[in-house]
Design a protein around this motif. Structure first.
Motif, short mmCIF file in Angstrom:
data_model
loop_
_atom_site.label_atom_id
_atom_site.label_comp_id
_atom_site.label_asym_id
_atom_site.label_seq_id
_atom_site.Cartn_x
_atom_site.Cartn_y
_atom_site.Cartn_z
N LYS A 252 -8.20 -12.13 4.69
CA LYS A 252 -8.35 -10.79 4.13
C LYS A 252 -7.16 -10.46 3.23
CE LYS A 252 -8.58 -5.99 5.55
NZ LYS A 252 -8.45 -5.06 6.67
N LEU A 253 -7.45 -9.91 2.07
CA LEU A 253 -6.39 -9.47 1.17
C LEU A 253 -5.83 -8.15 1.68
CD1 LEU A 253 -4.80 -9.71 -1.51
CD2 LEU A 253 -6.65 -8.44 -2.58
N LEU A 254 -4.53 -8.12 1.97
CA LEU A 254 -3.90 -6.91 2.47
C LEU A 254 -3.33 -6.05 1.34
CD1 LEU A 254 -1.97 -8.33 5.55
CD2 LEU A 254 -4.20 -7.17 5.50
N ASP A 255 -2.78 -6.70 0.30
CA ASP A 255 -2.14 -5.94 -0.77
C ASP A 255 -1.94 -6.85 -1.96
OD1 ASP A 255 -1.02 -3.79 -2.05
OD2 ASP A 255 0.80 -3.74 -0.84
N SER A 256 -1.64 -6.26 -3.10
CA SER A 256 -1.29 -7.03 -4.29
C SER A 256 -0.27 -6.23 -5.09
CB SER A 256 -2.53 -7.31 -5.14
OG SER A 256 -3.09 -6.11 -5.62
N ALA A 257 0.46 -6.93 -5.95
CA ALA A 257 1.47 -6.27 -6.79
C ALA A 257 1.62 -7.04 -8.08
CB ALA A 257 2.81 -6.23 -6.05
N VAL A 258 1.89 -6.31 -9.15
CA VAL A 258 2.18 -6.91 -10.45
C VAL A 258 3.63 -6.61 -10.78
CG1 VAL A 258 1.61 -6.95 -12.91
CG2 VAL A 258 -0.19 -6.54 -11.22
N VAL A 259 4.41 -7.65 -11.08
CA VAL A 259 5.82 -7.47 -11.42
C VAL A 259 6.14 -8.23 -12.71
CG1 VAL A 259 6.55 -7.14 -9.02
CG2 VAL A 259 6.58 -9.41 -10.00
N GLN A 260 7.13 -7.76 -13.42
CA GLN A 260 7.58 -8.44 -14.64
C GLN A 260 8.37 -9.68 -14.27
OE1 GLN A 260 6.86 -7.22 -17.80
NE2 GLN A 260 7.67 -9.12 -18.60
N ASP A 261 8.09 -10.79 -14.93
CA ASP A 261 8.83 -12.03 -14.74
C ASP A 261 10.28 -11.82 -15.15
OD1 ASP A 261 9.56 -14.68 -14.43
OD2 ASP A 261 8.51 -15.38 -16.20
N ASP A 262 11.22 -12.47 -14.46
CA ASP A 262 12.64 -12.31 -14.77
C ASP A 262 12.98 -12.67 -16.21
OD1 ASP A 262 13.22 -11.41 -12.23
OD2 ASP A 262 13.82 -13.38 -11.48
N SER A 263 12.24 -13.63 -16.76
CA SER A 263 12.52 -14.05 -18.14
C SER A 263 11.97 -13.05 -19.16
CB SER A 263 11.92 -15.42 -18.41
OG SER A 263 10.49 -15.34 -18.42
N GLY A 264 11.07 -12.16 -18.70
CA GLY A 264 10.47 -11.21 -19.62
C GLY A 264 9.29 -11.76 -20.39
N ASP A 265 8.95 -13.04 -20.16
CA ASP A 265 7.87 -13.68 -20.91
C ASP A 265 6.49 -13.48 -20.28
OD1 ASP A 265 9.67 -14.63 -22.73
OD2 ASP A 265 9.93 -16.56 -21.73
N GLY A 266 6.45 -13.02 -19.05
CA GLY A 266 5.14 -12.89 -18.41
C GLY A 266 5.20 -11.95 -17.23
N LYS A 267 4.10 -11.87 -16.54
CA LYS A 267 3.99 -11.06 -15.35
C LYS A 267 3.62 -11.96 -14.17
CE LYS A 267 2.67 -6.80 -17.64
NZ LYS A 267 4.01 -6.47 -17.96
N ILE A 268 4.04 -11.58 -12.99
CA ILE A 268 3.69 -12.31 -11.78
C ILE A 268 2.83 -11.38 -10.95
CG2 ILE A 268 4.52 -13.45 -9.70
CD1 ILE A 268 7.13 -14.01 -11.24
N ILE A 269 1.71 -11.90 -10.47
CA ILE A 269 0.83 -11.12 -9.62
C ILE A 269 0.86 -11.77 -8.25
CG2 ILE A 269 -1.53 -10.34 -9.23
CD1 ILE A 269 -1.80 -10.49 -12.34
N TYR A 270 1.23 -10.99 -7.25
CA TYR A 270 1.31 -11.46 -5.88
C TYR A 270 0.11 -10.95 -5.10
CZ TYR A 270 6.21 -12.57 -6.76
OH TYR A 270 7.37 -13.09 -7.27
N LEU A 271 -0.52 -11.83 -4.32
CA LEU A 271 -1.61 -11.44 -3.45
C LEU A 271 -1.21 -11.78 -2.04
CD1 LEU A 271 -4.59 -13.30 -5.11
CD2 LEU A 271 -3.58 -11.19 -5.87
#
Length: 64
Positions: free
Chosen positions: A45-64
């Motif tokens: 079961k998916l409990l949560d998700s988050a979108v954060v900016q990559d440290d390099s600024g080149d992309g985004k990281i999505i955590y599930l």
């Protein structure tokens, strides 16, 4: 696997690196929504998700 330090519970973590701009984020968010809809005893079961900016600024990281 990730362990919650306060409770000791184990969790699975999926990380999606998106480097293709807003279209890539939208595709990843559709994947998140599909996981949110899953209801089956053999699926995690998916409990949560988050979108954060990559440290390099080149992309985004999505955590599930």
């Amino acid at each position: 696997m990730i362990r919650d330090t306060s409770s000791g519970r184990l969790f699975a973590l999926k990380k999606i690196l998106v480097t293709t701009g807003q279209d890539g984020v939208q595709n990843a968010m559709r994947e998140v929504e599909a996981y949110r809809r899953f209801r089956h005893p053999n699926l995690i079961k998916l409990l949560d998700s988050a979108v954060v900016q990559d440290d390099s600024g080149d992309g985004k990281i999505i955590y599930l």
